[in-house]
Design a protein around this motif. Structure first.
Motif, PDB file in Angstrom:
ATOM      1  N   ALA A   1      14.488  15.545  11.497  1.00 38.20           N
ATOM      2  CA  ALA A   1      13.410  15.093  11.913  1.00 38.20           C
ATOM      3  C   ALA A   1      13.417  13.609  11.725  1.00 38.20           C
ATOM      4  CB  ALA A   1      12.107  15.681  11.168  1.00 38.20           C
ATOM      5  N   TYR A   2      14.280  13.359  10.629  1.00 40.90           N
ATOM      6  CA  TYR A   2      14.172  11.790  10.039  1.00 40.90           C
ATOM      7  C   TYR A   2      14.694  10.831  11.138  1.00 40.90           C
ATOM      8  CZ  TYR A   2      15.318   7.675   7.199  1.00 40.90           C
ATOM      9  OH  TYR A   2      15.462   6.434   6.427  1.00 40.90           O
ATOM     10  N   GLY A   3      15.969  10.956  11.629  1.00 38.78           N
ATOM     11  CA  GLY A   3      16.673  10.183  12.621  1.00 38.78           C
ATOM     12  C   GLY A   3      15.758  10.369  13.775  1.00 38.78           C
TER      13      GLY A   3
ATOM     14  N   ALA B   1       1.016  -1.286  -0.182  1.00 36.34           N
ATOM     15  CA  ALA B   1      -0.220  -0.072  -0.062  1.00 36.34           C
ATOM     16  C   ALA B   1       0.841   1.342  -0.088  1.00 36.34           C
ATOM     17  CB  ALA B   1      -0.936  -0.300   1.280  1.00 36.34           C
ATOM     18  N   SER B   2       0.434   2.204  -0.797  1.00 35.15           N
ATOM     19  CA  SER B   2       0.967   3.621  -0.820  1.00 35.15           C
ATOM     20  C   SER B   2       0.140   4.542  -1.538  1.00 35.15           C
ATOM     21  CB  SER B   2       2.503   3.550  -1.323  1.00 35.15           C
ATOM     22  OG  SER B   2       2.469   3.483  -2.887  1.00 35.15           O
ATOM     23  N   ARG B   3       0.652   5.813  -1.885  1.00 38.25           N
ATOM     24  CA  ARG B   3      -0.162   6.736  -2.389  1.00 38.25           C
ATOM     25  C   ARG B   3      -0.476   6.239  -3.896  1.00 38.25           C
ATOM     26  NH1 ARG B   3       3.833  11.511  -0.653  1.00 38.25           N
ATOM     27  NH2 ARG B   3       5.052   9.987  -1.596  1.00 38.25           N
ATOM     28  N   SER B   4       0.408   5.699  -4.368  1.00 37.01           N
ATOM     29  CA  SER B   4       0.421   5.476  -6.227  1.00 37.01           C
ATOM     30  C   SER B   4      -0.515   4.155  -6.351  1.00 37.01           C
ATOM     31  CB  SER B   4       1.757   5.071  -6.676  1.00 37.01           C
ATOM     32  OG  SER B   4       2.814   6.044  -6.010  1.00 37.01           O
ATOM     33  N   ASP B   5      -0.917   4.374  -7.344  1.00 43.54           N
ATOM     34  CA  ASP B   5      -2.027   3.154  -7.992  1.00 43.54           C
ATOM     35  C   ASP B   5      -0.808   2.053  -8.182  1.00 43.54           C
ATOM     36  OD1 ASP B   5      -3.004   0.880  -9.178  1.00 43.54           O
ATOM     37  OD2 ASP B   5      -3.903   2.242 -10.608  1.00 43.54           O
TER      38      ASP B   5
HETATM   39  N1  LIG Z   1      17.242   3.135   1.146  1.00 42.87           N
HETATM   40  C1  LIG Z   1      17.847   3.471   2.321  1.00 42.87           C
HETATM   41  O1  LIG Z   1      19.127   3.828   2.206  1.00 42.87           O
HETATM   42  C2  LIG Z   1      17.461   3.587   3.708  1.00 42.87           C
HETATM   43  C3  LIG Z   1      18.358   3.561   4.757  1.00 42.87           C
HETATM   44  C4  LIG Z   1      17.857   3.353   6.000  1.00 42.87           C
HETATM   45  C5  LIG Z   1      16.431   3.226   6.159  1.00 42.87           C
HETATM   46  N2  LIG Z   1      15.476   3.340   5.070  1.00 42.87           N
HETATM   47  C6  LIG Z   1      14.061   2.877   5.256  1.00 42.87           C
HETATM   48  O2  LIG Z   1      13.637   1.840   4.600  1.00 42.87           O
HETATM   49  C7  LIG Z   1      12.153   2.340   4.228  1.00 42.87           C
HETATM   50  C8  LIG Z   1      11.812   2.309   2.786  1.00 42.87           C
HETATM   51  O3  LIG Z   1      12.608   3.197   2.113  1.00 42.87           O
HETATM   52  P1  LIG Z   1      13.196   3.226   0.658  1.00 42.87           P
HETATM   53  O4  LIG Z   1      14.588   3.614   0.597  1.00 42.87           O
HETATM   54  O5  LIG Z   1      12.556   1.870   0.093  1.00 42.87           O
HETATM   55  O6  LIG Z   1      12.376   4.442  -0.043  1.00 42.87           O
HETATM   56  P2  LIG Z   1      11.560   4.700  -1.284  1.00 42.87           P
HETATM   57  O7  LIG Z   1      11.906   3.830  -2.235  1.00 42.87           O
HETATM   58  O8  LIG Z   1      11.296   6.068  -1.126  1.00 42.87           O
HETATM   59  O9  LIG Z   1      10.203   4.100  -0.906  1.00 42.87           O
HETATM   60  C9  LIG Z   1       9.376   4.834   0.204  1.00 42.87           C
HETATM   61  C10 LIG Z   1       7.844   4.140   0.114  1.00 42.87           C
HETATM   62  O10 LIG Z   1       6.809   4.914   0.923  1.00 42.87           O
HETATM   63  C11 LIG Z   1       6.002   5.139   0.183  1.00 42.87           C
HETATM   64  N3  LIG Z   1       5.322   6.322   1.029  1.00 42.87           N
HETATM   65  C12 LIG Z   1       5.842   7.606   1.295  1.00 42.87           C
HETATM   66  N4  LIG Z   1       5.135   8.601   1.690  1.00 42.87           N
HETATM   67  C13 LIG Z   1       3.804   7.706   1.715  1.00 42.87           C
HETATM   68  C14 LIG Z   1       2.524   8.146   2.258  1.00 42.87           C
HETATM   69  N5  LIG Z   1       2.126   9.326   2.733  1.00 42.87           N
HETATM   70  N6  LIG Z   1       1.559   7.102   2.420  1.00 42.87           N
HETATM   71  C15 LIG Z   1       1.723   6.003   1.986  1.00 42.87           C
HETATM   72  N7  LIG Z   1       3.079   5.384   1.300  1.00 42.87           N
HETATM   73  C16 LIG Z   1       4.074   6.508   1.313  1.00 42.87           C
HETATM   74  C17 LIG Z   1       6.207   5.464  -1.242  1.00 42.87           C
HETATM   75  O11 LIG Z   1       5.198   5.143  -2.121  1.00 42.87           O
HETATM   76  P3  LIG Z   1       4.315   6.428  -2.894  1.00 42.87           P
HETATM   77  O12 LIG Z   1       5.324   7.491  -3.241  1.00 42.87           O
HETATM   78  O13 LIG Z   1       3.648   5.879  -3.828  1.00 42.87           O
HETATM   79  O14 LIG Z   1       3.427   6.743  -1.740  1.00 42.87           O
HETATM   80  C18 LIG Z   1       7.446   4.576  -1.418  1.00 42.87           C
HETATM   81  O15 LIG Z   1       6.714   3.295  -1.965  1.00 42.87           O
HETATM   82  C19 LIG Z   1      11.786   3.403   4.799  1.00 42.87           C
HETATM   83  O16 LIG Z   1      11.323   3.367   6.095  1.00 42.87           O
HETATM   84  C20 LIG Z   1      13.141   4.056   5.003  1.00 42.87           C
HETATM   85  O17 LIG Z   1      13.188   5.203   5.995  1.00 42.87           O
HETATM   86  C21 LIG Z   1      15.945   3.271   3.786  1.00 42.87           C
END
Ligand SMILES: NC(=O)c1ccc[n+]([C@@H]2O[C@H](COP(=O)([O-])OP(=O)(O)OC[C@H]3O[C@@H](n4cnc5c(N)ncnc54)[C@H](OP(=O)(O)O)[C@@H]3O)[C@@H](O)[C@H]2O)c1
Length: 272
Positions: free
Chosen positions: A165-167, A42-46
Motif C-alpha cells: 500500500a505504501y508505494g 503538527a502530528s499526533r504527539s504533543d
Molecule cells: N525516511 C525515509 O527513508 C523516507 C524515504 C522515502 C520517503 N519518506 C517519506 O518522508 C516523510 C517523512 O518520513 P520520516 O522518515 O521522517 O518518518 P517518521 O520519522 O516516522 O515521521 C513521520 C511523521 O508522521 C507523523 N504521523 C504519522 N501518522 C500520523 C497521523 N495519523 N497523524 C499525524 N501525524 C502522523 C509522525 O508523528 P506522530 O507519531 O507524532 O503522529 C511523524 O512525525 C514521509 O512522507 C515518508 O513516507 C521517508
C-alpha cells in the motif's frame, strides 16, 4: 536586469508541516526556521518540546500543534487553528506518513490498506482542500504560495518489500500533485489571480522511517551503498529542496516530482 537578490528568501513566510518533528520533517522545519519563517508542525504527539528545540535553528519560530490526520475532524480543527492565528499560509508540506505494513499481497489485510491510504493519501487530499482558501489569498505573481507533498522513490520504482500500500499511496500523491498543478493555469488558478505551485519530493533513504536499519555504522553503510552518493540522506537535504520550491528560486517549477535520493533511482551496479 536579472535579479538574484533574495532568491531563496523565506523570511516571514507562514509554513505548515505535518509530521514536522519526525526524521525528515525536522529537516524541513529547521530549514524554514533558519530562513526566518513561522513554522507550524503538527502530528499526533504533543510537539511543544520539539517546537522549542526547532525554534533554536534561527530567527524564525516553530509552534507545535496536535492532530491525528487519520481523523477528518482533526484535519478541520488543525486548519481552523491556523486560520485563527494567521490570515496567510504560504507553504503547506504534507510530510506525515506511515509505512511498514508488510504482508504478502495474497494475505494483505484490507484494513491495513485502508489505514495506510487514509494517512498517506486521503489526509493530504483533505488538508490541501481545507488550506486552499487561505493559500489562495496568499500567493502573488511575485511571491507564490507552495504545496509540497513528500512522496517516495518507492512510488516511482517497484520496491521489493511487500509494502504493497505504501508505494501505491505515494504514487497516488504524486499524481494528485500533478493534477493540482495542471489545474492552476485554468479558470481556478492563475486566471483567477491565484498563484500556487504544487510539487512533490521523492526521498531515497533517510533517517526517520529507516531508523532501525540505520542504527549501526554497518547498517548505514549498507543502505548508503545503494545510492550513487554512497551515503544515507540528511534531513537538511530535503529541507533545502523545500526552501528552493517555496522561494522565488522555485517560482517557475510546478507539477514536478523531484527525487532527492543520492542517485538511488539512476544508480547501477556497473557504477559501483
Ligand atoms: N525516511 C525515509 O527513508 C523516507 C524515504 C522515502 C520517503 N519518506 C517519506 O518522508 C516523510 C517523512 O518520513 P520520516 O522518515 O521522517 O518518518 P517518521 O520519522 O516516522 O515521521 C513521520 C511523521 O508522521 C507523523 N504521523 C504519522 N501518522 C500520523 C497521523 N495519523 N497523524 C499525524 N501525524 C502522523 C509522525 O508523528 P506522530 O507519531 O507524532 O503522529 C511523524 O512525525 C514521509 O512522507 C515518508 O513516507 C521517508
Amino acid at each position: 536586469m536579472m535579479n538574484f537578490n533574495d532568491m531563496f528568501d523565506v523570511t516571514g513566510k507562514v509554513v505548515l508541516i505535518t509530521g514536522g518533528a519526525g526524521g525528515i520533517g525536522r529537516g524541513i522545519a529547521g530549514a524554514f526556521v533558519a530562513g526566518g519563517a513561522r513554522v507550524y508542525i503538527a502530528s499526533r504527539s504533543d510537539l511543544t518540546e520539539d517546537a522549542e528545540e526547532l525554534s533554536k535553528y534561527g530567527v524564525g519560530e516553530c509552534i507545535g500543534l496536535q492532530a491525528d490526520l487519520a481523523r477528518d475532524e482533526d484535519i478541520i480543527s488543525l486548519t481552523k487553528q491556523i486560520k485563527e492565528r494567521e490570515n496567510k499560509l504560504h507553504v503547506l508540506v504534507n510530510n506525515a506518513a506511515i509505512a511498514n505494513l508488510i504482508h504478502q499481497f495474497e494475505d494483505f489485510p484490507i484494513d491495513d490498506f485502508d489505514t495506510l491510504i487514509r494517512v498517506n493519501l486521503r489526509a493530504p487530499f483533505a488538508l490541501i482542500k481545507e488550506c486552499l482558501p487561505l493559500m489562495s489569498q496568499t500567493g502573488t505573481a511575485e511571491a507564490h504560495a507552495s504545496v509540497i507533498n513528500i512522496v517516495s522513490v518507492d512510488g516511482i520504482r517497484i520496491a521489493g518489500d511487500n509494502d504493497w500500500a505504501y508505494g501505491l499511496s505515494k504514487a497516488g500523491l504524486a499524481h494528485l500533485t500533478r493534477q493540482l498543478a495542471g489545474r492552476e493555469g485554468a479558470k481556478h488558478g492563475r486566471n483567477s489571480g491565484r498563484h500556487i505551485t504544487y510539487n512533490a519530493i521523492a526521498p531515497g533513504p533517510f533517517p526517520g522511517m529507516l531508523d532501525r536499519l540505520l542504527e549501526t555504522e554497518e547498517g548505514r553503510k549498507a543502505v548508503g551503498a545503494a545510492t550513487v552518493s554512497g551515503r544515507v540522506g540528511r534531513p537538511e537535504d530535503i529541507g533545502a529542496a523545500c526552501i528552493y520550491l517555496a522561494s522565488r528560486a522555485g517560482s517557475y517549477v510546478t507539477g514536478v516530482v523531484l527525487p532527492i535520493d543520492g542517485g538511488l533511482l539512476v544508480g547501477t551496479k556497473a557504477n559501483s
